[in-house]
Design a protein around this motif. Sequence first.
Motif, PDB file in Angstrom:
ATOM      1  N   THR A 145       8.221  14.684 -15.708  1.00  0.00           N
ATOM      2  CA  THR A 145       8.030  15.980 -15.781  1.00  0.00           C
ATOM      3  C   THR A 145       7.505  16.538 -14.282  1.00  0.00           C
ATOM      4  OG1 THR A 145       6.768  17.745 -16.992  1.00  0.00           O
ATOM      5  CG2 THR A 145       5.656  15.748 -16.751  1.00  0.00           C
ATOM      6  N   GLY A 146       7.686  18.076 -14.284  1.00  0.00           N
ATOM      7  CA  GLY A 146       7.153  18.646 -13.006  1.00  0.00           C
ATOM      8  C   GLY A 146       5.686  19.224 -13.595  1.00  0.00           C
ATOM      9  N   ASP A 147       5.298  19.048 -14.728  1.00  0.00           N
ATOM     10  CA  ASP A 147       3.846  19.571 -15.109  1.00  0.00           C
ATOM     11  C   ASP A 147       2.908  18.865 -14.292  1.00  0.00           C
ATOM     12  OD1 ASP A 147       5.097  21.583 -16.783  1.00  0.00           O
ATOM     13  OD2 ASP A 147       4.953  20.064 -18.427  1.00  0.00           O
ATOM     14  N   GLN A 148       1.712  19.474 -14.257  1.00  0.00           N
ATOM     15  CA  GLN A 148       0.525  18.704 -13.620  1.00  0.00           C
ATOM     16  C   GLN A 148       0.062  17.473 -14.456  1.00  0.00           C
ATOM     17  OE1 GLN A 148      -1.482  22.526 -14.342  1.00  0.00           O
ATOM     18  NE2 GLN A 148      -0.960  23.324 -12.278  1.00  0.00           N
ATOM     19  N   PRO A 149      -0.808  16.748 -13.975  1.00  0.00           N
ATOM     20  CA  PRO A 149      -0.838  15.491 -14.563  1.00  0.00           C
ATOM     21  C   PRO A 149      -1.650  15.907 -15.820  1.00  0.00           C
ATOM     22  CG  PRO A 149      -1.330  15.152 -12.400  1.00  0.00           C
ATOM     23  CD  PRO A 149      -1.127  16.575 -12.541  1.00  0.00           C
ATOM     24  N   GLY A 150      -2.757  16.742 -15.730  1.00  0.00           N
ATOM     25  CA  GLY A 150      -3.636  17.165 -17.242  1.00  0.00           C
ATOM     26  C   GLY A 150      -2.499  17.653 -18.164  1.00  0.00           C
ATOM     27  N   THR A 151      -1.675  18.412 -17.840  1.00  0.00           N
ATOM     28  CA  THR A 151      -0.677  19.113 -18.874  1.00  0.00           C
ATOM     29  C   THR A 151       0.111  17.841 -19.268  1.00  0.00           C
ATOM     30  OG1 THR A 151      -0.619  21.058 -17.770  1.00  0.00           O
ATOM     31  CG2 THR A 151       1.062  20.856 -19.341  1.00  0.00           C
ATOM     32  N   ALA A 152       0.461  17.264 -18.423  1.00  0.00           N
ATOM     33  CA  ALA A 152       1.551  16.194 -19.020  1.00  0.00           C
ATOM     34  C   ALA A 152       0.931  15.076 -19.873  1.00  0.00           C
ATOM     35  CB  ALA A 152       1.935  15.499 -17.599  1.00  0.00           C
ATOM     36  N   ARG A 153      -0.333  14.643 -19.575  1.00  0.00           N
ATOM     37  CA  ARG A 153      -1.164  14.011 -20.303  1.00  0.00           C
ATOM     38  C   ARG A 153      -1.492  14.497 -21.737  1.00  0.00           C
ATOM     39  NH1 ARG A 153      -5.301  13.679 -17.620  1.00  0.00           N
ATOM     40  NH2 ARG A 153      -4.532  12.074 -16.108  1.00  0.00           N
ATOM     41  N   ALA A 154      -1.689  15.538 -21.860  1.00  0.00           N
ATOM     42  CA  ALA A 154      -1.880  16.289 -23.293  1.00  0.00           C
ATOM     43  C   ALA A 154      -0.446  16.510 -24.009  1.00  0.00           C
ATOM     44  CB  ALA A 154      -2.236  17.659 -22.908  1.00  0.00           C
ATOM     45  N   ILE A 155       0.474  16.622 -23.166  1.00  0.00           N
ATOM     46  CA  ILE A 155       1.723  16.926 -24.217  1.00  0.00           C
ATOM     47  C   ILE A 155       2.307  15.266 -24.617  1.00  0.00           C
ATOM     48  CG2 ILE A 155       4.216  17.564 -23.818  1.00  0.00           C
ATOM     49  CD1 ILE A 155       3.416  19.818 -22.091  1.00  0.00           C
ATOM     50  N   ALA A 156       2.151  14.526 -23.636  1.00  0.00           N
ATOM     51  CA  ALA A 156       2.528  13.177 -24.055  1.00  0.00           C
ATOM     52  C   ALA A 156       1.844  12.455 -25.130  1.00  0.00           C
ATOM     53  CB  ALA A 156       2.318  12.171 -22.809  1.00  0.00           C
ATOM     54  N   LYS A 157       0.413  12.967 -25.178  1.00  0.00           N
ATOM     55  CA  LYS A 157      -0.322  12.529 -26.450  1.00  0.00           C
ATOM     56  C   LYS A 157       0.226  13.237 -27.512  1.00  0.00           C
ATOM     57  CE  LYS A 157      -4.892  12.090 -27.763  1.00  0.00           C
ATOM     58  NZ  LYS A 157      -5.067  12.684 -29.222  1.00  0.00           N
ATOM     59  N   LYS A 158       0.663  14.569 -27.483  1.00  0.00           N
ATOM     60  CA  LYS A 158       1.118  15.388 -28.740  1.00  0.00           C
ATOM     61  C   LYS A 158       2.372  14.749 -29.267  1.00  0.00           C
ATOM     62  CE  LYS A 158      -1.049  19.688 -27.787  1.00  0.00           C
ATOM     63  NZ  LYS A 158      -1.075  21.053 -27.407  1.00  0.00           N
ATOM     64  N   ILE A 159       3.262  14.037 -28.357  1.00  0.00           N
ATOM     65  CA  ILE A 159       4.646  13.793 -28.787  1.00  0.00           C
ATOM     66  C   ILE A 159       4.697  12.365 -28.797  1.00  0.00           C
ATOM     67  CG2 ILE A 159       5.907  15.818 -27.905  1.00  0.00           C
ATOM     68  CD1 ILE A 159       6.687  14.122 -25.469  1.00  0.00           C
ATOM     69  N   HIS A 160       3.575  11.670 -28.986  1.00  0.00           N
ATOM     70  CA  HIS A 160       3.389  10.187 -29.103  1.00  0.00           C
ATOM     71  C   HIS A 160       4.022   9.197 -28.085  1.00  0.00           C
ATOM     72  CE1 HIS A 160       3.394  11.391 -34.063  1.00  0.00           C
ATOM     73  NE2 HIS A 160       2.404  11.999 -33.172  1.00  0.00           N
ATOM     74  N   LEU A 162       3.699   8.649  -5.978  1.00  0.00           N
ATOM     75  CA  LEU A 162       4.985   7.950  -5.977  1.00  0.00           C
ATOM     76  C   LEU A 162       5.649   8.149  -4.608  1.00  0.00           C
ATOM     77  CD1 LEU A 162       7.670   6.474  -7.344  1.00  0.00           C
ATOM     78  CD2 LEU A 162       8.227   8.926  -8.140  1.00  0.00           C
ATOM     79  N   ALA A 163       5.551   9.412  -4.026  1.00  0.00           N
ATOM     80  CA  ALA A 163       6.245   9.644  -2.649  1.00  0.00           C
ATOM     81  C   ALA A 163       5.644   8.890  -1.773  1.00  0.00           C
ATOM     82  CB  ALA A 163       6.303  11.011  -2.426  1.00  0.00           C
ATOM     83  N   LYS A 164       4.417   8.509  -1.709  1.00  0.00           N
ATOM     84  CA  LYS A 164       3.569   8.012  -0.741  1.00  0.00           C
ATOM     85  C   LYS A 164       3.886   6.557  -0.863  1.00  0.00           C
ATOM     86  CE  LYS A 164      -1.125   6.143   0.510  1.00  0.00           C
ATOM     87  NZ  LYS A 164      -2.413   6.153  -0.287  1.00  0.00           N
ATOM     88  N   ARG A 174       4.131  15.797 -11.928  1.00  0.00           N
ATOM     89  CA  ARG A 174       4.126  16.673 -10.650  1.00  0.00           C
ATOM     90  C   ARG A 174       5.464  15.884  -9.945  1.00  0.00           C
ATOM     91  NH1 ARG A 174       3.875  21.183 -10.614  1.00  0.00           N
ATOM     92  NH2 ARG A 174       1.436  22.189 -10.374  1.00  0.00           N
ATOM     93  N   MET A 175       6.483  15.766 -10.492  1.00  0.00           N
ATOM     94  CA  MET A 175       7.568  15.199  -9.924  1.00  0.00           C
ATOM     95  C   MET A 175       8.715  16.574  -9.588  1.00  0.00           C
ATOM     96  SD  MET A 175       7.562  11.874 -10.140  1.00  0.00           S
ATOM     97  CE  MET A 175       9.233  11.131 -10.261  1.00  0.00           C
ATOM     98  N   ASN A 176       8.942  16.503  -8.410  1.00  0.00           N
ATOM     99  CA  ASN A 176      10.099  17.384  -7.868  1.00  0.00           C
ATOM    100  C   ASN A 176      11.485  16.737  -8.055  1.00  0.00           C
ATOM    101  OD1 ASN A 176      10.921  15.651  -5.446  1.00  0.00           O
ATOM    102  ND2 ASN A 176       8.949  16.434  -4.579  1.00  0.00           N
ATOM    103  N   PRO A 177      12.532  17.314  -8.126  1.00  0.00           N
ATOM    104  CA  PRO A 177      13.995  17.006  -8.495  1.00  0.00           C
ATOM    105  C   PRO A 177      14.408  15.932  -7.841  1.00  0.00           C
ATOM    106  CG  PRO A 177      13.982  19.521  -8.505  1.00  0.00           C
ATOM    107  CD  PRO A 177      12.530  19.098  -7.911  1.00  0.00           C
ATOM    108  N   PRO A 178      14.154  15.693  -6.336  1.00  0.00           N
ATOM    109  CA  PRO A 178      14.622  14.262  -5.690  1.00  0.00           C
ATOM    110  C   PRO A 178      13.938  13.269  -6.158  1.00  0.00           C
ATOM    111  CG  PRO A 178      14.312  16.243  -4.103  1.00  0.00           C
ATOM    112  CD  PRO A 178      13.725  16.751  -5.395  1.00  0.00           C
ATOM    113  N   GLN A 179      12.626  13.260  -6.301  1.00  0.00           N
ATOM    114  CA  GLN A 179      12.091  12.157  -7.061  1.00  0.00           C
ATOM    115  C   GLN A 179      12.409  11.728  -8.294  1.00  0.00           C
ATOM    116  OE1 GLN A 179       7.747  13.989  -6.819  1.00  0.00           O
ATOM    117  NE2 GLN A 179       7.426  12.424  -5.304  1.00  0.00           N
TER     118      GLN A 179
END
Length: 223
Positions: A130-145, A181-183, A215-220
Amino acid sequence: IRKERNPDNSFKCFLVIMKGASEKVLLKCNQIDLGDRVVPMSRELQKIIEGKHNDYSGSGERVLGLAYLELDKDRYPEDFIFVGEGDKKNIPTSELIFLGLMSLFDPPRVGVENSIDICKEAGVQVIMVTGDQPGTARAIAKKIHIISDEKLEYNYMIANGKSPEVAMKECRSIVIHGDELAKLHREDTKRASDDPEKGLYLQHWLEKKEVVFARMNPPQKLI
């Protein structure tokens, strides 16, 4: 860029308006608009903004930062031509005035958590990108199991005193920032094709049962 005018319709100034990832917008600001006055940005104010950002993203909300800057009309007259890209780019994007945060909630599709549960029961690993920030991604990932226990997430464990080595060994899930990931990908491309270390960083991540790339961009997403 927006052209501002006075009540008599004469040219007032150009207004630069910026929105984007709050942590990146914040880095471009050296002042903050408090409503009744504009004051210099301080570390204390930054911490307050970062705390609010974490509150919103931790609830699964997407957070944007907003900033602006009124340009000096003597330096940027009404007929000034702005260039937004390339070597001739001349739009000021630093020393802005931070305006505030905006959050929005975009809930997952109904039933997606059931689909993920079925995949897990069948032995299929579901990886979230996802392109979402880590905190948002973590919360959503928890909600959807996708993440079953946030206390066993790598970054959570480090924030609560575990060393990176211990956290990586003991964690069940991991949220990986696109910048990390990019680094590591740049470093990995320098390795010889027969280097046993090549691609090992990605293998270690994917060995975890629950993996989220944030925080992934399309090429990543093609890596």
